[in-house]
Design an enzyme around this catalytic site. Structure first.
Site, mmCIF file in Angstrom:
data_model
loop_
_atom_site.group_PDB
_atom_site.id
_atom_site.type_symbol
_atom_site.label_atom_id
_atom_site.label_comp_id
_atom_site.label_asym_id
_atom_site.label_seq_id
_atom_site.Cartn_x
_atom_site.Cartn_y
_atom_site.Cartn_z
ATOM 1 N N TRP A 129 0.800 -1.232 0.000
ATOM 2 C CA TRP A 129 0.000 0.000 0.000
ATOM 3 C C TRP A 129 0.829 1.278 0.000
ATOM 4 O O TRP A 129 0.282 2.369 -0.012
ATOM 5 C CB TRP A 129 -0.938 -0.005 1.218
ATOM 6 C CG TRP A 129 -2.137 -0.876 1.021
ATOM 7 C CD1 TRP A 129 -2.483 -1.566 -0.107
ATOM 8 C CD2 TRP A 129 -3.165 -1.136 1.983
ATOM 9 N NE1 TRP A 129 -3.656 -2.246 0.098
ATOM 10 C CE2 TRP A 129 -4.097 -1.997 1.374
ATOM 11 C CE3 TRP A 129 -3.384 -0.739 3.299
ATOM 12 C CZ2 TRP A 129 -5.241 -2.453 2.026
ATOM 13 C CZ3 TRP A 129 -4.500 -1.192 3.963
ATOM 14 C CH2 TRP A 129 -5.427 -2.038 3.331
ATOM 15 N N LYS A 130 2.150 1.136 0.102
ATOM 16 C CA LYS A 130 3.024 2.326 0.138
ATOM 17 C C LYS A 130 2.504 3.315 1.185
ATOM 18 O O LYS A 130 2.034 2.889 2.231
ATOM 19 C CB LYS A 130 3.125 2.940 -1.260
ATOM 20 C CG LYS A 130 3.402 1.895 -2.339
ATOM 21 C CD LYS A 130 3.733 2.482 -3.670
ATOM 22 C CE LYS A 130 3.782 1.384 -4.713
ATOM 23 N NZ LYS A 130 4.872 1.483 -5.640
ATOM 24 N N GLU A 164 11.611 -7.310 -8.756
ATOM 25 C CA GLU A 164 10.942 -6.067 -9.131
ATOM 26 C C GLU A 164 11.884 -5.232 -10.001
ATOM 27 O O GLU A 164 12.684 -4.443 -9.467
ATOM 28 C CB GLU A 164 10.582 -5.272 -7.872
ATOM 29 C CG GLU A 164 9.627 -5.993 -6.957
ATOM 30 C CD GLU A 164 8.600 -5.032 -6.357
ATOM 31 O OE1 GLU A 164 7.421 -5.214 -6.641
ATOM 32 O OE2 GLU A 164 8.986 -4.100 -5.647
ATOM 33 N N GLY A 211 0.115 -0.176 -6.989
ATOM 34 C CA GLY A 211 -1.042 0.655 -7.343
ATOM 35 C C GLY A 211 -2.360 -0.102 -7.446
ATOM 36 O O GLY A 211 -3.387 0.340 -6.909
ATOM 37 N N HIS A 254 12.803 -2.624 -1.064
ATOM 38 C CA HIS A 254 11.871 -2.226 -2.132
ATOM 39 C C HIS A 254 12.563 -1.200 -3.033
ATOM 40 O O HIS A 254 13.346 -0.377 -2.543
ATOM 41 C CB HIS A 254 10.592 -1.628 -1.511
ATOM 42 C CG HIS A 254 9.554 -1.338 -2.542
ATOM 43 N ND1 HIS A 254 9.542 -0.174 -3.274
ATOM 44 C CD2 HIS A 254 8.503 -2.080 -2.986
ATOM 45 C CE1 HIS A 254 8.516 -0.215 -4.119
ATOM 46 N NE2 HIS A 254 7.881 -1.357 -3.968
#
Ligand code: PEP
Length: 254
Positions: free
Chosen positions: A11-12, A167, A235, A95
């Site tokens: 969810w950042k 990622e 997102g 991340h």
């Protein structure tokens, strides 16, 4: 060997505690009975209430970062033990936004990973190349360096707790997903790196998930790749209907 599919929502810096519980209550009935494991990495202030709410619906709650020290005079930082006590069961480490915006190095991520293991938080290790590194043909070199550095000194018995998230930095928040072949090749290479360190049996058990503009349309094909054991979704995970569609679209693949 069959590995379960894992879907991690990141969810950042979005959602308050109230928004998080509303979200989980909305999501729960839509993913009931689904086979994938669902994790949500929430902001620190949201962990306790999200964990209390998610406890009965089989969704794991975790954090997006932590400090490498057990405790100390580190203003504004947070320790693994604090996250654990609040209800987190895992933590995302390295991340791309931590590496790029906050300058986290391989060495720091390595120390955080050891701390997470010591303090019983499941580490989700993010690795991936920048666009320049990709264009220079350095993908394998970068992945190997990140994996070898992060996993140095990790006791063999603890490697079973690890999840690796590939990622590619150029695909995160970019509306541009890596091709399915690119993803499979990178995942297979990551598994080879783990195999060189811990042997084939252990490497075959480590889940390797993909992150980078995953959505409800591309998830099925992504998780159909042999070495792709799930997805890390930024997102597209902010809307419970979209996240539940992503989970549902993974049904029946493993
Ligand atoms: C992420 O936050 O790790 C991520 C992959 O973001 P997005 O899905 O928005 O690209």
């Amino acid at each position: 060997m069959s590995r379960d599919l894992i879907i991690i929502a990141n969810w950042k810096m979005y959602k308050t505690a109230r928004e998080a519980t509303d979200f989980i209550e909305h999501l729960a009935p839509k993913i009931e009975g689904c086979k994938s494991k669902v994790f949500i990495a929430v902001p620190f202030t949201t962990i306790a209430s999200a964990a209390a709410c998610a406890k009965h619906v089989g969704v794991a709650i975790g954090a997006q970062n932590m400090n490498d020290a057990r405790e100390g005079a580190f203003t504004g930082e947070i320790a693994a033990l604090m996250l654990k006590e609040a209800g987190a069961s895992f933590v995302i480490l390295g991340h791309p936004e931590r590496r790029q915006i906050f300058g986290e190095t391989d060495e720091l991520i390595h120390r955080k990973l050891l701390r997470a293991i010591q303090d019983d938080l499941q580490p989700i290790l993010c690795v991936g190349e920048t666009l320049v590194e990709r264009e220079e043909g350095k993908i394998h070199e970068v992945l190997k360096k990140q994996i070898v550095s992060a996993l140095a000194d990790v006791p063999e018995k603890d490697i079973d707790k690890l999840i690796i998230a590939y990622e590619p930095i150029w695909a995160v928040s970019a509306r541009q997903t890596a091709s399915f072949k690119h993803v499979q090749d990178a995942h297979s290479f990551c598994r080879k790196c783990v195999e060189e360190l811990f042997g084939k049996r252990k490497a075959n058990r480590v889940p390797i998930i993909y992150g980078g503009s995953v959505n409800a349309n591309n998830v099925k094909e992504l998780v159909s790749q042999k070495d792709v054991d799930g997805v890390l979704v930024g997102g597209a995970s902010l809307d419970p209907d979209t996240l539940s569609t992503i989970v549902q679209n993974c049904e029946g693949i493993r």
